[in-house]
Write a protein that holds these residues in place. Structure first.
Motif, mmCIF file in Angstrom:
data_model
loop_
_atom_site.group_PDB
_atom_site.id
_atom_site.type_symbol
_atom_site.label_atom_id
_atom_site.label_comp_id
_atom_site.label_asym_id
_atom_site.label_seq_id
_atom_site.Cartn_x
_atom_site.Cartn_y
_atom_site.Cartn_z
ATOM 1 N N HIS A 82 25.740 41.298 35.536
ATOM 2 C CA HIS A 82 26.403 41.307 36.847
ATOM 3 C C HIS A 82 27.246 40.054 37.061
ATOM 4 N N ALA A 83 26.746 38.920 36.637
ATOM 5 C CA ALA A 83 27.440 37.650 36.853
ATOM 6 C C ALA A 83 28.746 37.560 36.082
ATOM 7 N N GLU A 84 28.908 38.411 35.062
ATOM 8 C CA GLU A 84 30.099 38.352 34.217
ATOM 9 C C GLU A 84 31.070 39.498 34.495
ATOM 10 N N ARG A 85 30.762 40.307 35.521
ATOM 11 C CA ARG A 85 31.582 41.504 35.739
ATOM 12 C C ARG A 85 33.050 41.172 35.973
ATOM 13 N N SER A 86 33.326 40.218 36.825
ATOM 14 C CA SER A 86 34.714 39.929 37.190
ATOM 15 C C SER A 86 35.542 39.453 36.006
ATOM 16 N N ALA A 87 34.878 38.907 34.977
ATOM 17 C CA ALA A 87 35.585 38.423 33.792
ATOM 18 C C ALA A 87 35.663 39.474 32.696
ATOM 19 N N HIS A 88 34.997 40.608 32.876
ATOM 20 C CA HIS A 88 34.986 41.645 31.853
ATOM 21 C C HIS A 88 36.372 42.287 31.751
ATOM 22 N N PRO A 89 36.807 42.701 30.545
ATOM 23 C CA PRO A 89 38.143 43.297 30.385
ATOM 24 C C PRO A 89 38.417 44.478 31.303
ATOM 25 N N LEU A 90 37.398 45.236 31.701
ATOM 26 C CA LEU A 90 37.622 46.369 32.585
ATOM 27 C C LEU A 90 38.031 45.937 33.990
ATOM 28 N N PHE A 91 37.636 44.721 34.390
ATOM 29 C CA PHE A 91 37.796 44.319 35.785
ATOM 30 C C PHE A 91 38.697 43.115 36.014
ATOM 31 N N ARG A 92 38.853 42.255 35.024
ATOM 32 C CA ARG A 92 39.487 40.961 35.303
ATOM 33 C C ARG A 92 40.955 41.064 35.701
ATOM 34 N N GLY A 93 41.631 42.148 35.318
ATOM 35 C CA GLY A 93 43.045 42.256 35.661
ATOM 36 C C GLY A 93 43.334 43.151 36.839
ATOM 37 N N LEU A 94 42.302 43.661 37.485
ATOM 38 C CA LEU A 94 42.517 44.622 38.563
ATOM 39 C C LEU A 94 43.102 43.959 39.814
ATOM 40 N N GLY A 95 43.948 44.707 40.499
ATOM 41 C CA GLY A 95 44.524 44.233 41.745
ATOM 42 C C GLY A 95 43.579 44.430 42.914
ATOM 43 N N VAL A 96 44.102 44.342 44.109
ATOM 44 C CA VAL A 96 43.277 44.432 45.314
ATOM 45 C C VAL A 96 42.844 45.864 45.555
ATOM 46 N N GLU A 97 41.760 46.017 46.305
ATOM 47 C CA GLU A 97 41.308 47.329 46.741
ATOM 48 C C GLU A 97 42.208 47.806 47.880
#
Length: 293
Positions: free
Chosen positions: A133-148
């Motif tokens: 969980h602590a690494e989710r924002s840095a994971h390739p699936l998530f790190r480049g996502l824009g705003v909700e």
């Protein structure tokens, strides 16, 4: 391919059943979907309590008590069915026409309390991965996502800042997941119609020479959010007639103003234009050239 409203509909259907429950058993019936399942997948799931079920862009995320996240993507035909107390419920049954042959039941989770969650996916374009969980924002699936798009971060100023100087058309700009996460073909087309903006217009039209938001940007934000909120309330869209888990027919496809309506008369009062179909980056776009400028 399900877009944000369809995924959010699934989340809202699953969340009351799974949140707070412990995974008592996990049956994985094949080694992979689009990608191989995580190593020791069933072993890592069993005994974990599902703390909560979130959505980020088009991903479902089950936060587990052991500190890992189970991230799930529905692909083109993925669907979850809840089996509980002799009833079967398929929240967000946008792919009903595909059918649910049990030969395609690939993952089955038994929860404390007896409910079972079955993942069925005939084409196997969906996937499930696990990550801390602590690494989710840095994971390739998530790190480049824009705003909700339904969050407070989506503002006219944000769109103007991202669009300043961009030659890409508005359709491609809004479909870029690095700009707005979760928007897809259907809802971009419908939002641009509501805002009165042509998908062919350059994205830089959202910012003036000083980089400040234009009236077009200010119209676009509520149009995006309004379309998504209405679609979620309608349990998403399907390109075919279907019946949801409660037996009711319909969905947001009955409210399409432009999507898949090429050659038909524009529904905006007093317009009278004809809906056209164009292609942007390999994806069909639908718009009214008379009232979308």
């Amino acid at each position: 391919m399900p877009e944000l409203p369809e995924v959010e509909t699934v989340r809202r259907g699953l969340e009351p059943v799974v949140a707070g429950r412990r995974i008592a058993a996990a049956e994985i019936r094949r080694p992979d979907l689009r990608f191989p399942f995580p190593e020791r997948f069933a072993e890592r799931l069993v005994g974990q309590r599902i703390v909560g079920l979130e959505r980020r862009a088009k991903y479902l995320i089950a936060a587990l008590s052991g500190g890992e996240d189970l991230v799930m993507h529905l692909g083109m035909t993925g669907r979850f069915t809840i089996l509980e107390k002799g009833r079967a419920d398929t929240p967000g049954d946008y792919a009903n026409s595909v059918g649910a042959d049990p030969v395609h039941d690939h993952v089955m989770l038994t929860l404390s309390g007896g409910a079972r969650i079955v993942y069925n996916d005939p084409r196997r374009f969906g996937f499930m991965v696990m990550m801390p969980h602590a690494e989710r924002s840095a994971h390739p699936l998530f790190r480049g996502l824009g705003v909700e798009p339904l969050g407070p971060e989506l503002t006219a100023d944000y769109l103007a800042a991202r669009a300043r100087g961009k030659k890409a058309n508005l359709k491609s700009f809004l479909m870029d997941q690095r700009v707005v996460a979760g928007l897809g073909n259907i809802y971009v087309a419908e939002a641009l119609f509501r805002a009165g903006l042509s998908p062919n217009r350059a994205a830089r039209a959202l910012a003036d020479r000083r980089g400040e938001a234009t009236e077009r940007a200010r119209k676009l934000v509520p149009a995006i959010q309004g379309v998504l909120e209405q679609a979620i309330a309608a349990r998403g869209s399907t390109l075919r007639d279907y019946r949801d888990a409660s037996g009711a027919s319909g969905g947001f496809q009955n409210s399409f103003a432009v999507y898949d309506r090429a050659g038909e008369t524009c529904r905006r009062a007093g317009c009278g234009g004809e809906i056209r179909r164009v292609v942007h980056a390999g994806r069909a776009s639908f718009y009214c050239p008379r009232c979308q400028r």
